[in-house]
Design a protein around this motif. Structure first.
Motif, PDB file in Angstrom:
ATOM      1  N   CYS A   1      58.714  -3.321  -8.235  1.00 22.97           N
ATOM      2  CA  CYS A   1      57.429  -3.991  -7.998  1.00 22.97           C
ATOM      3  C   CYS A   1      57.654  -5.412  -7.482  1.00 22.97           C
ATOM      4  N   ASP A   2      58.651  -6.108  -8.021  1.00 22.44           N
ATOM      5  CA  ASP A   2      58.968  -7.453  -7.529  1.00 22.44           C
ATOM      6  C   ASP A   2      59.414  -7.407  -6.067  1.00 22.44           C
ATOM      7  N   ILE A   3      60.197  -6.405  -5.703  1.00 22.41           N
ATOM      8  CA  ILE A   3      60.638  -6.269  -4.308  1.00 22.41           C
ATOM      9  C   ILE A   3      59.437  -6.078  -3.395  1.00 22.41           C
ATOM     10  N   ALA A   4      58.511  -5.187  -3.797  1.00 20.28           N
ATOM     11  CA  ALA A   4      57.338  -4.907  -2.967  1.00 20.28           C
ATOM     12  C   ALA A   4      56.480  -6.154  -2.769  1.00 20.28           C
ATOM     13  N   VAL A   5      56.264  -6.920  -3.842  1.00 21.02           N
ATOM     14  CA  VAL A   5      55.431  -8.118  -3.746  1.00 21.02           C
ATOM     15  C   VAL A   5      56.119  -9.201  -2.914  1.00 21.02           C
ATOM     16  N   GLU A   6      57.402  -9.420  -3.166  1.00 22.82           N
ATOM     17  CA  GLU A   6      58.117 -10.449  -2.427  1.00 22.82           C
ATOM     18  C   GLU A   6      58.211 -10.110  -0.945  1.00 22.82           C
ATOM     19  N   ASN A   7      58.299  -8.839  -0.609  1.00 20.44           N
ATOM     20  CA  ASN A   7      58.318  -8.447   0.802  1.00 20.44           C
ATOM     21  C   ASN A   7      57.020  -8.840   1.501  1.00 20.44           C
TER      22      ASN A   7
ATOM     23  N   LEU B   1      64.844 -16.718   3.802  1.00 20.29           N
ATOM     24  CA  LEU B   1      65.096 -15.299   3.594  1.00 20.29           C
ATOM     25  C   LEU B   1      66.601 -15.080   3.466  1.00 20.29           C
ATOM     26  N   THR B   2      67.065 -14.811   2.273  1.00 20.71           N
ATOM     27  CA  THR B   2      68.494 -14.649   2.032  1.00 20.71           C
ATOM     28  C   THR B   2      68.993 -13.326   2.607  1.00 20.71           C
ATOM     29  N   TRP B   3      70.315 -13.212   2.681  1.00 25.22           N
ATOM     30  CA  TRP B   3      70.910 -11.985   3.196  1.00 25.22           C
ATOM     31  C   TRP B   3      70.612 -10.809   2.276  1.00 25.22           C
ATOM     32  N   VAL B   4      70.584 -11.038   0.960  1.00 30.81           N
ATOM     33  CA  VAL B   4      70.299  -9.966   0.016  1.00 30.81           C
ATOM     34  C   VAL B   4      68.885  -9.431   0.228  1.00 30.81           C
ATOM     35  N   ARG B   5      67.941 -10.331   0.428  1.00 31.25           N
ATOM     36  CA  ARG B   5      66.564  -9.892   0.652  1.00 31.25           C
ATOM     37  C   ARG B   5      66.437  -9.121   1.968  1.00 31.25           C
ATOM     38  N   ARG B   6      67.011  -9.665   3.011  1.00 27.02           N
ATOM     39  CA  ARG B   6      66.898  -9.015   4.312  1.00 27.02           C
ATOM     40  C   ARG B   6      67.516  -7.613   4.263  1.00 27.02           C
ATOM     41  N   ARG B   7      68.690  -7.509   3.654  1.00 30.87           N
ATOM     42  CA  ARG B   7      69.366  -6.213   3.556  1.00 30.87           C
ATOM     43  C   ARG B   7      68.547  -5.236   2.716  1.00 30.87           C
ATOM     44  N   THR B   8      67.962  -5.705   1.614  1.00 28.71           N
ATOM     45  CA  THR B   8      67.149  -4.833   0.759  1.00 28.71           C
ATOM     46  C   THR B   8      65.938  -4.306   1.503  1.00 28.71           C
ATOM     47  N   TYR B   9      65.212  -5.183   2.196  1.00 28.37           N
ATOM     48  CA  TYR B   9      64.033  -4.745   2.947  1.00 28.37           C
ATOM     49  C   TYR B   9      64.404  -3.729   4.014  1.00 28.37           C
ATOM     50  N   GLU B  10      65.489  -3.969   4.727  1.00 27.63           N
ATOM     51  CA  GLU B  10      65.884  -3.069   5.809  1.00 27.63           C
ATOM     52  C   GLU B  10      66.256  -1.697   5.290  1.00 27.63           C
TER      53      GLU B  10
ATOM     54  N   GLN C   1      72.007  -7.430  -9.518  1.00 27.64           N
ATOM     55  CA  GLN C   1      71.926  -8.479  -8.499  1.00 27.64           C
ATOM     56  C   GLN C   1      70.549  -8.518  -7.863  1.00 27.64           C
ATOM     57  N   ILE C   2      69.990  -7.348  -7.561  1.00 25.76           N
ATOM     58  CA  ILE C   2      68.649  -7.280  -6.965  1.00 25.76           C
ATOM     59  C   ILE C   2      67.607  -7.810  -7.941  1.00 25.76           C
TER      60      ILE C   2
END
Length: 475
Positions: free
Chosen positions: A121-127, A141-150, A178-179
């Motif tokens: 849910c945190d991933i969906a909201v932050e996206n 936008l960190t590399w971890v976030r960009r990679r997770t969204y992709e 980590q996520i």
């Protein structure tokens, strides 16, 4: 000694005691949240009612901010420190909690793992917030976030909570941790517990309120898409996904239940006191015998159509049928004698299996195989079921359930029976579904994944033997 003037009854009330430091912090925290909310109003006018829906409440137990769908709890000292050092992050945090409510994350956990679901849910909201493109809530936008969204977007159309949860299940515990650290924002300890064991429980009032706010917000985004700002596409998709009807398959079947008597002991319909009194006086002659029938509300007649076209995943169809088999085998869902037609169809009807008893159901499921693979046309299946009704093969058809991906030709006219198109997760296109048909979105985790491992006929037979053994021991 100076004379004190009398109190003016019309003057505003003033406390006789001085304000404590804790009370001052709570009051200043509420004012900081009011200033933050006003700033968000200016940037997101389509969120006006949503931003005002949560009542600020001081609570020392939460870390910084938490919500249960009705109040917005804040830790006064932590909030004031954040407001002084990083007001932009506070705005983002406020918006984060509001989006959790708008997307109904608090009430959709179901049988999922709580920690992974909250991270998803945190991933969906932050996206969504990362894609809004507003300076008031922007962050690098960190590399971890960009990679997770992709990676999540590569598996599904929308980076929403359900696809994010499925993606997290494929990651190692180290990556999951980590996520969770990367996307952590507000405290989730106030989220309500899932009502797994209460299938008939009413929808909570906070969830209904946010459902109405979400529908209103969806309308405004569609009418004022340009005014909503850059990057509102992800937000509109999330709101549309949250506004869809989502329910468990077991609960949805209850809509097609009928009430009639069946041969079954009903211990609740007689007075046990008279019964035991007769036994005590006359030995083996009770005054009242238990009724041999009782009223039950179960499914009696149903048409279940499976879309076997090339666009439908065979794996998901088999998982859906496994869950259907488990539900049909349950004694509390169907009468001993039933009239169920399991139909396979793509652009024509490929097979029709009649199930009138548990024995038929076991036989059909043990040798079940998918047939078809052509294009999708819903009309032949509807015509076939209507013909069965004309031939009196159905005496009181409660409805037709069509499991499909939604990509096909629909009937032009409404049939004389209720119809529901069942879609699984985000894998469907419901743009052309007729208004007379019900559109039901089933969570994919109900049919696949660790949250629900499909049972085989052998496993169900073993469970039935265990139930029979327990009944014999209780005699």
């Amino acid at each position: 000694m100076p004379h004190k003037p009398p109190l003016d009854p019309d003057a505003p009330f003033q406390s006789a005691r001085p304000e404590t430091h804790e009370e001052w912090q709570a009051r200043m925290g509420a004012e900081a949240l009011a200033v933050t909310r006003s700033g968000l109003y200016l940037d997101f006018r389509f969120l006006d009612q949503a931003l005002a829906a949560l009542a600020p409440t001081a609570d020392e137990r939460c870390r910084v901010m938490a919500t249960d769908g009705q109040i917005l709890c804040y830790q006064p000292s932590a909030l004031l420190r954040l407001y002084r050092e990083n007001p932009k992050y506070l705005s983002r945090l406020y918006l984060h909690s509001v989006f959790h409510c708008l997307f109904r994350h608090l009430w959709l956990q179901g049988r999922r793992d709580p920690a992974l679901w909250q991270t998803a849910c945190d991933i969906a909201v932050e996206n969504v917030i990362d894609g809004l493109g507003r300076k008031s809530v922007s962050r690098p936008l960190t590399w971890v976030r960009r990679r997770t969204y992709e990676q999540i977007a590569a598996q599904g159309k929308v980076v929403s909570a359900a696809p994010a949860y499925r993606w997290l299940l494929t990651q190692t515990p180290g990556v999951q941790a980590q996520i969770a650290r990367e996307f952590y924002a507000d405290d989730h300890r106030l989220w309500p517990k899932p009502q797994n064991d209460q299938p008939n429980a009413p929808i909570p009032l906070p969830q209904k309120s946010w459902q109405k706010l979400g529908e209103r917000m969806q309308t405004e985004l569609e009418l004022r898409d340009k005014e909503a700002g850059q990057g509102d596409g992800a937000l509109a998709q999330q709101v549309r996904a949250a506004n869809r009807s989502r329910r468990s398959y077991r609960d949805f079947l209850r809509r097609f239940c009928v009430l009639r008597e069946e041969v079954r002991l009903d211990p609740d319909s007689f007075d046990l006191n008279f019964y035991t009194y007769g036994l005590s006086v006359y030995g083996n002659m009770p005054l009242l015998e238990p009724n041999e029938t009782r009223e039950s509300k179960k499914v009696e007649e149903l048409a279940l159509v499976i879309d076997t076209s090339y666009s439908t995943s065979g794996e998901l169809v088999r998982a859906f049928l496994s869950e259907t088999y488990a539900l049909l085998k349950a004694r509390e869902n169907f009468f001993h004698r039933m009239n169920l037609h399991i139909i396979q169809a793509d652009n024509e009807v490929r097979s029709d299996e009649l199930v009138s008893s548990e024995e038929d159901l076991v036989r059909v499921m043990e040798r079940f195989s998918l047939r078809g693979g052509g294009g999708t046309d819903f009309r032949p299946a509807f015509e076939y079921v209507a013909r069965l009704c004309e031939e009196k093969k159905f005496q009181n058809l409660r409805g037709l359930l069509y499991f499909t991906d939604g990509m096909g030709r629909y009937p032009a006219r409404r049939p004389p029976f209720e119809t529901a198109f069942l879609f699984l997760g985000e894998r469907f296109d419901d743009a052309d579904v007729p208004p007379w048909a019900m559109k039901v979105i089933l969570e994919e985790e109900e049919f696949s994944g660790p949250a629900r491992r499909p049972q085989t006929p052998g496993e169900l037979a073993a469970e039935d033997e265990a139930d029979l053994y327990r009944e014999l021991n209780n005699l």
